[in-house]
Design an enzyme around this catalytic site. Structure first.
Site, PDB file in Angstrom:
ATOM      1  N   TYR A 181       0.844  -1.189   0.000  1.00 32.63           N
ATOM      2  CA  TYR A 181       0.000   0.000   0.000  1.00 32.63           C
ATOM      3  C   TYR A 181       0.877   1.236   0.000  1.00 32.63           C
ATOM      4  CZ  TYR A 181      -3.923  -2.887   1.634  1.00 32.63           C
ATOM      5  OH  TYR A 181      -4.906  -3.830   1.756  1.00 32.63           O
ATOM      6  N   LYS A 209      -4.594  -5.281  -9.699  1.00 34.04           N
ATOM      7  CA  LYS A 209      -3.317  -5.038  -9.034  1.00 34.04           C
ATOM      8  C   LYS A 209      -2.209  -5.522  -9.956  1.00 34.04           C
ATOM      9  CE  LYS A 209      -5.317  -5.786  -4.466  1.00 34.04           C
ATOM     10  NZ  LYS A 209      -5.915  -4.462  -4.368  1.00 34.04           N
ATOM     11  N   HIS A 269      -5.981   1.936  -2.310  1.00 34.35           N
ATOM     12  CA  HIS A 269      -6.042   0.491  -2.492  1.00 34.35           C
ATOM     13  C   HIS A 269      -4.625  -0.003  -2.697  1.00 34.35           C
ATOM     14  CE1 HIS A 269     -10.259  -0.349  -2.671  1.00 34.35           C
ATOM     15  NE2 HIS A 269     -10.465   0.685  -3.458  1.00 34.35           N
TER      16      HIS A 269
END
Lengths: 405, 353
Positions: free
Chosen positions: B261, B308, B269
């Site tokens: 993070y 991600k 996020h």
């Protein structure tokens, strides 16, 4: 993260970044293909809704696919291209080369004969661009025969699958042969080095740093018996820098740790194909650097290459903008530096992945509070302003200022 | 918005070590120099030391202040009754109608969001049913406005002002001592977190069997003396990212070792997910432990699905002799090296432009 709403994607949905990799074709357009417009994507139905409309659309699509397949595939006699498979050379030979495919396929020799590589021969035969013939018998080859003659082993079949997949997607693909160019090593120019050294010195003498450097303790690893409280840290960069410990591979000095070259069972990997984005000005004689390079691997035969193999593979690549570096930190982190594509093939099903070198170790992302975003000059010293404590809700706007150095 | 501002204030420090606050220096104003020097002279680097018990392989922090400190200064640990931040006390206070009415906890916000989501899905189903009806009659979708409304419903901000409802159950009485709620929640740290706080920051006291335990003792308890020990590999990777300013938390929910993070979970996020693989000096050994493509592909699809970035970290493993010959932990850790590769699916149609 949320399940995507089929309904809402049909209206313009701004936050949709999901990759629709598999286009849904509206096959009905095949019947209208004469008007040269590209087939449009249809909307996907998830289940029978019991309407006649849905049924008829389905029926129409099905029929147009059959129609398309049933149509006569013919060519004008004038444009008829005969190619002969020369087994001894493992090449296809076109004695009277013509056709637009020549722009990206084949090698023309001094006698104006065109030689096709096996994958080109097979692909063009499958597409109907050439008519494949046996060399000794006066007989046209079947597609099965093309496959049997062109490819000696399973690896070559896998490579052909990837080749034809990319070709059908419009890319220009050529075998990455011996003409491999040794990649240029990225070197920092001496001027740049002097400059960065100079900056370091200037930074040393800015007052807060000077004081820290002279009176305080220089940040150095203090693990174990040393204690934070005995040092004067005036900023988080000093704190973070002082706990940096683990060595990392940097993109600017990419030498891997010397690894004794043990008797490796796997050979050195080099990219199988060069890939170019479609371009009308493409010259196969003097092609520009490719846009991508790809290695083909069968998933049932090979595992993920070792790190050394991957590094060697990436080092061996040469493509356009290889040394381009994003100016934006988060893009650098996301895209990395040098990369290679690997097509993993599982019985004809292809999944392509991009492996790129990353270098997080050179990017500091700690939060720097204090100075307002517009104050970009304040770089080396991120001292907190006392009257600034109450309004550092400007949050992360300047968070990666540090990392950009 | 006001909530965000206060978040920035609460999480002003990203580690339980705080730098000295010195005033800015204005070059043409000598007084500011003096002020700086005084502040510097008087200032002390603050280390907020906490205490954890190492019991049965778990690191538990039970002191309420320590729990808050660890969360506020770098988001360490997980509340054992909560999703991440230890919020059981606040949630229970609220449920029992005790104390002041506070902001919503993350769990409550999620619950509200899920409710809204349910509502949205219900409305969507209704609209779809209507559409199907009309389709049967041969009319094609006239519901432009309804769709817009639906979209608004989906995108609308959740209402943070919720009325206070008290739900006092019979056995809740046992939670109270002299009418006051007892905090039963402890914070659990994972091994790399606890070791980082101890080894790198010296900001935690670890007790084992009620006895304080040293860094080296802790290390020996957490790792075997083998050079490719999992804890060591995981720790050097954790240390690497922490020292660059990332907030590193467990990636188990996404099938990876870590999530990275920027600043911390309330702010962003997680953008990156990390898996860790060894890289031995012996290539044959590397070939033996090589992962297959299917394994990587499955992780990559999960990570891609939540947008991600997947980082494969190969950790160079030194030889056992090199490892054993090092005196200090610091020297030992320096033998390992981080190599990062990004792994992402490449889609032909998206790369043709």
């Amino acid at each position: 993260m949320e399940d995507e709403e089929a309904l809402l994607t049909s209206t313009a949905n701004p936050d949709t970044q999901i990759e629709f990799e598999d286009e849904i074709q509206d096959w009905r357009n095949l019947t209208k293909i004469k008007d040269t417009s590209l087939p449009k994507r249809g909307e996907k139905d998830y289940e029978p809704d019991g309407t006649n409309l849905q049924n008829s659309v389905l029926e129409e699509s099905r029929n147009s696919m059959f129609d398309a397949l049933a149509g006569d595939r013919s060519h004008v006699v004038k444009q008829h291209v005969k190619a002969i498979w020369i087994s001894s050379q493992k090449r296809g030979l076109i004695t009277k080369p013509k056709g637009s495919f020549l722009q990206t396929c084949g090698v023309i020799d001094s006698e104006n004969k065109c030689w096709l590589r096996p994958e080109e021969f097979c692909y063009l035969a499958e597409r109907g661009s050439i008519e494949p013939w046996f060399e000794d018998k006066d007989l046209a080859m079947s597609i099965e025969a093309c496959y049997a003659y062109c490819f000696d082993n399973d690896d070559e079949i896998d490579e052909y699958h990837v080749y034809s997949y990319l070709k059908r997607h419009g890319f220009i693909v050529m075998k990455n042969e011996e003409q491999r160019i040794i990649p240029k090593l990225q070197t920092i120019s001496p001027m740049k080095r002097v400059y960065s050294q100079l900056l370091k010195w200037i930074n040393y003498f800015t007052l807060p740093n000077l004081i820290t450097n002279l009176f305080g303790h220089k940040p150095y690893p203090f693990f174990q018996n040393l204690n934070f409280t005995s040092k004067k840290f005036t900023s988080y960069s000093q704190i973070y820098n002082s706990i940096k410990l683990i060595p990392f591979r940097s993109h600017s000095t990419p030498s891997t740790q010397p690894q004794p070259q043990s008797s490796s069972t796997q050979s050195k990997l080099i990219p199988t194909f060069n890939i170019w984005k479609p371009s009308p000005n493409f010259s196969k004689k003097s092609p520009p650097l490719p846009n991508f390079q790809i290695l083909v691997q069968n998933v049932n035969k090979y595992k993920l290459p070792t790190l050394k193999q991957l590094h060697d593979l990436i080092n061996s690549t040469n493509y356009q903008n290889k040394h381009h570096i994003d100016s934006d930190q988060s893009k650098r982190l996301k895209n990395g530096y040098g990369f290679v594509l690997i097509a993993t093939v599982d019985y004809g099903i292809i999944n392509i992945v991009k492996l790129s070198e990353a270098d997080f170790g050179n990017e500091n992302v700690w939060y720097v509070p204090g100075p307002k975003p517009q104050n970009k000059k304040n770089n080396g010293k991120n001292n907190k302003n006392q009257n600034n404590n109450n309004n550092n809700n400007n949050k992360d706007k300047n968070k990666d200022k540090k990392g950009k150095k | 918005m006001s909530k965000r501002a206060s978040l920035g204030q609460v999480h002003k420090y990203s580690l339980p070590v705080h730098p000295i606050e010195v005033p800015n220096i204005v070059p043409h104003n000598p007084i500011s120099w003096v002020q700086f020097l005084i502040a510097y002279w008087k200032g002390v680097t603050v280390v907020q030391t906490t205490t954890a018990d190492f019991v049965n392989g778990q690191f538990l922090v039970s002191n309420d202040e320590d729990i808050k400190t660890l969360w506020k200064n770098g988001f360490f640990g997980k509340g054992i009754f909560s999703r991440s931040e230890a919020t059981w006390y606040d949630r229970t206070q609220k449920r029992l109608g005790l104390g002041e009415f506070k902001n919503l906890t993350i769990e409550e916000i999620t619950a509200i969001r899920r409710d809204e989501r349910k509502k949205f899905k219900k409305e969507r189903a209704k609209l779809e049913a209507k559409q199907a009806e009309l389709k049967k009659a041969g009319i094609v979708d006239p519901f432009i406005e309804e769709r817009l409304e639906l979209k608004n419903l989906r995108d609308k901000d959740i209402d943070v002002k919720v009325e206070r409802t008290i739900d006092f159950r019979d056995d809740d009485q046992q939670l109270l001592v002299d009418g006051k709620l007892q905090n039963l929640e402890t914070l659990e740290l994972f091994a790399a977190e606890a070791f980082f706080l101890k080894f790198a920051l010296n900001a935690i006291n670890i007790r084992h069997n009620d006895q304080p335990i040293s860094t080296v003792e802790l290390f020996n308890k957490l790792s075997s003396s083998k050079v490719d020990d999992l804890f060591i590999m995981n720790y050097v990777v954790y240390h690497h990212y922490r020292s660059l300013g990332w907030c590193v938390r467990s990636g188990i929910k996404f099938g990876t070792e870590y999530l990275l993070y920027k600043r911390g979970p309330p702010f962003h996020h997680a953008e990156h997910a990390v898996i860790i693989l060894p890289n031995y000096k012996d290539e044959q050994q590397n070939e033996q432990v090589a992962k297959d493509f299917v394994w990587l592909s499955s992780i990559s699809r999960v990570i891609g699905g939540v947008r991600k970035n997947l980082i494969i970290v190969f950790v160079d493993i030194p030889t056992q002799e090199e490892f054993d010959s090092c005196e200090t932990l610091e020297e030992k850790f320096k033998l390992y090296k981080i190599n990062e590769l990004l792994y992402r699916r490449w889609v032909a149609n998206k790369n043709r432009d």
